[in-house]
Write an enzyme that holds these catalytic residues in place. Structure first.
Site, mmCIF file in Angstrom:
data_model
loop_
_atom_site.group_PDB
_atom_site.id
_atom_site.type_symbol
_atom_site.label_atom_id
_atom_site.label_comp_id
_atom_site.label_asym_id
_atom_site.label_seq_id
_atom_site.Cartn_x
_atom_site.Cartn_y
_atom_site.Cartn_z
ATOM 1 N N ARG A 113 0.868 -1.180 0.000
ATOM 2 C CA ARG A 113 0.000 0.000 0.000
ATOM 3 C C ARG A 113 0.906 1.231 0.000
ATOM 4 O O ARG A 113 2.051 1.172 0.460
ATOM 5 C CB ARG A 113 -0.899 0.016 1.241
ATOM 6 C CG ARG A 113 -1.802 -1.211 1.390
ATOM 7 C CD ARG A 113 -2.591 -1.122 2.693
ATOM 8 N NE ARG A 113 -3.516 -2.246 2.838
ATOM 9 C CZ ARG A 113 -3.237 -3.371 3.510
ATOM 10 N NH1 ARG A 113 -2.040 -3.530 4.070
ATOM 11 N NH2 ARG A 113 -4.134 -4.339 3.607
ATOM 12 N N LYS B 157 -1.950 -2.294 7.974
ATOM 13 C CA LYS B 157 -3.119 -1.794 8.702
ATOM 14 C C LYS B 157 -3.184 -2.418 10.088
ATOM 15 O O LYS B 157 -2.886 -3.593 10.264
ATOM 16 C CB LYS B 157 -4.401 -2.116 7.929
ATOM 17 C CG LYS B 157 -4.590 -1.284 6.668
ATOM 18 C CD LYS B 157 -5.914 -1.605 6.016
ATOM 19 C CE LYS B 157 -6.165 -0.724 4.808
ATOM 20 N NZ LYS B 157 -7.464 -1.031 4.143
ATOM 21 N N ARG C 275 -0.448 -2.401 -6.850
ATOM 22 C CA ARG C 275 -0.720 -3.475 -5.877
ATOM 23 C C ARG C 275 -1.662 -4.503 -6.494
ATOM 24 O O ARG C 275 -1.466 -5.715 -6.341
ATOM 25 C CB ARG C 275 -1.328 -2.845 -4.614
ATOM 26 C CG ARG C 275 -1.739 -3.820 -3.520
ATOM 27 C CD ARG C 275 -2.114 -3.019 -2.278
ATOM 28 N NE ARG C 275 -2.977 -3.725 -1.350
ATOM 29 C CZ ARG C 275 -2.535 -4.501 -0.368
ATOM 30 N NH1 ARG C 275 -1.232 -4.693 -0.207
ATOM 31 N NH2 ARG C 275 -3.378 -5.092 0.462
#
Length: 281
Positions: A137, A159, A223
Site C-alpha cells: 500500500r 493496517k 498493488r
C-alpha cells in the site's frame, strides 16, 4: 460559509490534480458534485462546528443510480476532509453510505509498467518497482524504514500495525542496494531533507512516471497488478493473501474473479468458433 467553501473548492481541485493525479473526468465529477451539493445542503453554524446537512441534496439526487450517488457523496466527503485540514470545522449530517456492488480491480499490464520504468530516474524506478514487486500500500511504502530491509526480505507494518515479511526479488534487491548506497537515507527509505516523504509526494512520483507514457496509474493499481500476476501464475491464494496483508482471504478472492474474467476474454479471442460466431452477426 457557503461562499468560502466555493473558494476552497478551487484549491481542492488543484490539489486533486497536482498531488493526487486525478483525471480530468474525475475532476469534473468532483467539481459538479461539490457545486450542486453546496446549492442544496443546509448549513448550520454551531459554537464548535459547522453542520452540513446533506439530506436536501440526497433527496435531489435520489433518482440517480446507486453508483452515481455513491461517487457524488464520496466527493463531498473528500471535500469536507480537505476543509477540515484547512482549519474549518465541518461535520456532515445524513452521511449514510450507499452500498454498491464491488467492481473488479484494474491491474496495469506488465509491458506498460516496464515501458514506464525505462523512462524513470533512480528514485522513481525504485518506488514503482517496490509497489509492483512487493504489493505494498502507498502508506506502507511511505512508512518503510531502512532498518526493516534485509538482504532477502523486508518487514512491512500494515493496517492495524500488523507486521508481515515479504520476500525481495533479486532485481528489486539490487535496485534497493544501489539506491541506499547513493542516497544514504537515515531512517525511512524515501526521505527529503532527512524527513519521511509523504504519501502524497509518493503518489505524485507514481503519477508522473506513468504520465510520460500517457497512462493514468495509481499506486493501488500496482498493488492490484502484483496480486493478479501472482494468482495468474498459480500462486496459492492463502500465500497471496498473507503477502498482501489481507485480514481475510475473502478480500483476496476478488483477484481470482479478475483472473477468470481475463481467461474468458482470452478464450473468446482465441477460439476459432467464437470468431465464426462473431462474424455471422
Amino acid at each position: 460559509m457557503k461562499k468560502s467553501a466555493l473558494q476552497y473548492k478551487k484549491t481542492f481541485l488543484i490539489y486533486l490534480e497536482k498531488v493526487r493525479g486525478y483525471s480530468d473526468l474525475t475532476l469534473k465529477t468532483y467539481d459538479e458534485a461539490i457545486t450542486e451539493a453546496l446549492d442544496s445542503i443546509e448549513i448550520e453554524e454551531k459554537p464548535t462546528t459547522t453542520l452540513f446537512n446533506l439530506m436536501p441534496y440526497r433527496i435531489k439526487i435520489a433518482s440517480l443510480k446507486q453508483k452515481t450517488i455513491a461517487k457524488k457523496l464520496s466527493a463531498i466527503r473528500s471535500f469536507t476532509e480537505y476543509l477540515n485540514t484547512q482549519g474549518e470545522h465541518i461535520t456532515l449530517k445524513a452521511d449514510d453510505s450507499i452500498k454498491v456492488a464491488k467492481t473488479l480491480p484494474k491491474p496495469i499490464p506488465h509491458e506498460h509498467i516496464m515501458e514506464a520504468l525505462e523512462k524513470a530516474d533512480k528514485e522513481e524506478r525504485l518506488a514503482v518497482t517496490m509497489l509492483y514487486t512487493l504489493g505494498l500500500r502507498i502508506s506502507e511504502l511511505a512508512g518503510l524504514k531502512v532498518a526493516d530491509i534485509d538482504t532477502d526480505w523486508i518487514r512491512v507494518v500494515g493496517k492495524g500495525n500488523k507486521q508481515r515479511d515479504i520476500p525481495l526479488l533479486g532485481t528489486t534487491g539490487k535496485l534497493l542496494r544501489e539506491y541506499l548506497d547513493e542516497m544514504r537515507p537515515k531512517k525511512y527509505l524515501f526521505e527529503k531533507n532527512s524527513r519521511k516523504l509523504s504519501e502524497n509526494s509518493l503518489r505524485y512520483i507514481i503519477t508522473k512516471v506513468f504520465k510520460r507514457v500517457a497512462l493514468k496509474v495509481t499506486p493501488h493499481q500496482l498493488r492490484h497488478s502484483y496480486a493478479t500476476v501472482l494468482l495468474n501464475n498459480n500462486a496459492r491464494i492463502a500465500d497471496v493473501s498473507e503477502l498482501l496483508g489481507h485480514s481475510s482471504m475473502a478480500t483476496t478472492q476478488i483477484y481470482t474473479k479478475l483472473g477468470s474474467a481475463l481467461k474468458m476474454q482470452n478464450y473468446n479471442k482465441a477460439h476459432p468458433l467464437c470468431k465464426e460466431i462473431d462474424d455471422t452477426f
